[in-house]
Design an enzyme around this catalytic site. Structure first.
Site, PDB file in Angstrom:
ATOM      1  N   ASP A   1       6.875   2.872  -0.580  1.00 43.40           N
ATOM      2  CA  ASP A   1       7.751   1.948  -1.315  1.00 43.40           C
ATOM      3  C   ASP A   1       7.617   2.177  -2.817  1.00 43.40           C
ATOM      4  OD1 ASP A   1       9.595  -0.067  -1.632  1.00 43.40           O
ATOM      5  OD2 ASP A   1       8.106  -1.671  -1.581  1.00 43.40           O
ATOM      6  N   GLY A   2       8.711   1.966  -3.522  1.00 42.11           N
ATOM      7  CA  GLY A   2       8.652   2.001  -4.983  1.00 42.11           C
ATOM      8  C   GLY A   2       9.454   3.112  -5.648  1.00 42.11           C
ATOM      9  N   ASN A   3      10.218   3.879  -4.850  1.00 43.19           N
ATOM     10  CA  ASN A   3      11.013   4.970  -5.449  1.00 43.19           C
ATOM     11  C   ASN A   3      12.033   4.423  -6.457  1.00 43.19           C
ATOM     12  OD1 ASN A   3       9.712   6.613  -3.673  1.00 43.19           O
ATOM     13  ND2 ASN A   3      11.470   6.964  -2.326  1.00 43.19           N
ATOM     14  N   GLY A   4      12.698   3.329  -6.080  1.00 44.25           N
ATOM     15  CA  GLY A   4      13.744   2.753  -6.938  1.00 44.25           C
ATOM     16  C   GLY A   4      13.161   2.277  -8.258  1.00 44.25           C
ATOM     17  N   ARG A   5      12.024   1.599  -8.185  1.00 48.14           N
ATOM     18  CA  ARG A   5      11.405   1.087  -9.416  1.00 48.14           C
ATOM     19  C   ARG A   5      10.893   2.223 -10.295  1.00 48.14           C
ATOM     20  NH1 ARG A   5       7.520  -2.660  -6.507  1.00 48.14           N
ATOM     21  NH2 ARG A   5       8.456  -1.618  -4.710  1.00 48.14           N
TER      22      ARG A   5
ATOM     23  N   HIS B   1      13.954   8.851  -5.182  1.00 48.27           N
ATOM     24  CA  HIS B   1      13.780   9.377  -3.819  1.00 48.27           C
ATOM     25  C   HIS B   1      13.399  10.863  -3.863  1.00 48.27           C
ATOM     26  CE1 HIS B   1      15.005   5.601  -2.291  1.00 48.27           C
ATOM     27  NE2 HIS B   1      16.296   5.713  -2.535  1.00 48.27           N
TER      28      HIS B   1
ATOM     29  N   ARG C   1      21.883  -0.564   2.741  1.00 47.78           N
ATOM     30  CA  ARG C   1      21.940  -0.180   1.322  1.00 47.78           C
ATOM     31  C   ARG C   1      23.331   0.392   0.998  1.00 47.78           C
ATOM     32  NH1 ARG C   1      16.126   1.818  -0.929  1.00 47.78           N
ATOM     33  NH2 ARG C   1      14.999   0.028  -0.144  1.00 47.78           N
TER      34      ARG C   1
ATOM     35  N   LEU D   1      -2.098  19.035  12.000  1.00 41.41           N
ATOM     36  CA  LEU D   1      -1.642  17.663  11.723  1.00 41.41           C
ATOM     37  C   LEU D   1      -0.371  17.331  12.517  1.00 41.41           C
ATOM     38  CD1 LEU D   1      -1.865  15.091   9.850  1.00 41.41           C
ATOM     39  CD2 LEU D   1      -0.205  16.255   8.367  1.00 41.41           C
TER      40      LEU D   1
ATOM     41  N   ARG E   1       3.501  -6.723   2.510  1.00 36.98           N
ATOM     42  CA  ARG E   1       4.128  -7.075   3.787  1.00 36.98           C
ATOM     43  C   ARG E   1       4.271  -5.812   4.623  1.00 36.98           C
ATOM     44  NH1 ARG E   1       8.414  -8.494  -0.072  1.00 36.98           N
ATOM     45  NH2 ARG E   1       9.693  -6.635  -0.376  1.00 36.98           N
TER      46      ARG E   1
ATOM     47  N   GLU F   1      -6.296  -1.378   9.788  1.00 37.66           N
ATOM     48  CA  GLU F   1      -6.756  -1.854   8.486  1.00 37.66           C
ATOM     49  C   GLU F   1      -5.602  -1.603   7.519  1.00 37.66           C
ATOM     50  OE1 GLU F   1      -9.581  -3.377   8.078  1.00 37.66           O
ATOM     51  OE2 GLU F   1     -10.333  -2.954  10.087  1.00 37.66           O
TER      52      GLU F   1
END
Ligand code: FPP
Length: 248
Positions: free
Chosen positions: A18-22, A35, A69, A129, A192, A205
């Site tokens: 989260d946080g690409n837009g900001r 993005h 969106r 991985l 959240r 966790e």
């Protein structure tokens, strides 16, 4: 890196990016630039997770709700997924990474869905991985689909409703066969879980990190691993009970 990071490593790490837009807004750039920067962070995180020996890494790239969106942002994000697939799959394959998508494939552009299926097929036998990308994914959707699938088997007479238990439901989820995430990381400062892997994170966790996703790097990943290494996972037991088991 702290030594305790290695003493207890999560087998499965899940990340809400989260946080690409900001990140973009803080630089007066369009959201799309955030993005794009986020894709670089995905690359760094995959490399770090593989180097640290994490077995499964699940990244929340696009939620069921993200379809709401503006269409231009949705289209550009889908374009980024196509571009990232084209650019990265060779290298992922060379590095023995197995790629898997979880989510409602039928909601994706058929061309993108085909490219994803081809990348999955190509990397299926890789043993390094296990990289899982959640696209058009929602935790509630996942549980509903699993319930529907069990319901179908009951209707066909192939399953007795008395045999429906946690294991039966989990076997129909998108992450069937993959151990539950031990560690969930959310970047961007919000606290959240946003409908991500609701069933599977029951005992994860959770590490909330203020860094915006494009700024999330090796240092932040190691901080999350350090946080995890210091946690005592009790699964409903008391701390004393667990210490008694360790002493036995
Ligand atoms: C959340 O930031 C981020 C997304 C909805 C998209 C995540 C996508 C990427 C990191 C790029 C591509 C990924 C792959 C796997 C190639 P936001 O837009 O909600 O940020 P904000 O909360 O600051 O507005």
């Amino acid at each position: 890196m702290q030594t305790d990071t290695y003493s207890k490593l999560p087998e499965h790490v899940a990340v809400i990016m989260d946080g690409n837009g900001r990140w973009a807004a803080a630089r007066s750039l369009p959201r799309h630039a955030g993005h794009r920067a986020g894709v670089k962070s995905v690359r760094r995180t995959v490399e770090t997770a593989a180097r640290r020996g994490v077995r499964h890494l699940t990244l929340f790239a696009f939620s069921s709700e993200n379809f709401q969106r503006p269409p231009d942002e949705v289209n550009k994000l889908m374009g980024l997924f196509v571009e990232a697939l084209r650019r990265e799959v060779d290298e992922l394959h060379r590095n023995n990474v197995r790629l898997q998508l979880i989510g409602a494939r039928e909601r994706l552009d058929p061309g993108l869905a085909r490219k994803i299926a081809a990348a999955e097929e190509r990397t299926r036998a890789n043993t390094g991985l296990h990289l899982i990308i959640a696209v058009a994914y929602g935790g509630r959707w996942d549980i509903v689909e699993a319930a529907r699938s069990l319901g179908r088997r009951v209707a066909e007479g192939a399953l007795d409703p008395r045999d429906i238990d946690e294991r039966a439901l989990a076997s129909q989820l998108q992450l069937a066969g993959v151990p539950d995430p031990d560690l969930l990381i959310r970047t961007g400062g919000e606290r959240r879980v946003s409908n991500f892997l609701l069933w599977n994170i029951a005992y994860a966790e959770i590490f909330f990190c203020d860094a915006l996703w494009p700024d999330f790097g090796e240092r932040e990943f190691d901080e999350a691993l350090g946080f995890y290494a210091r946690r005592q996972r009790r699964y409903g037991h008391t701390g004393e009970q667990l210490e008694a088991v360790v002493k036995c």
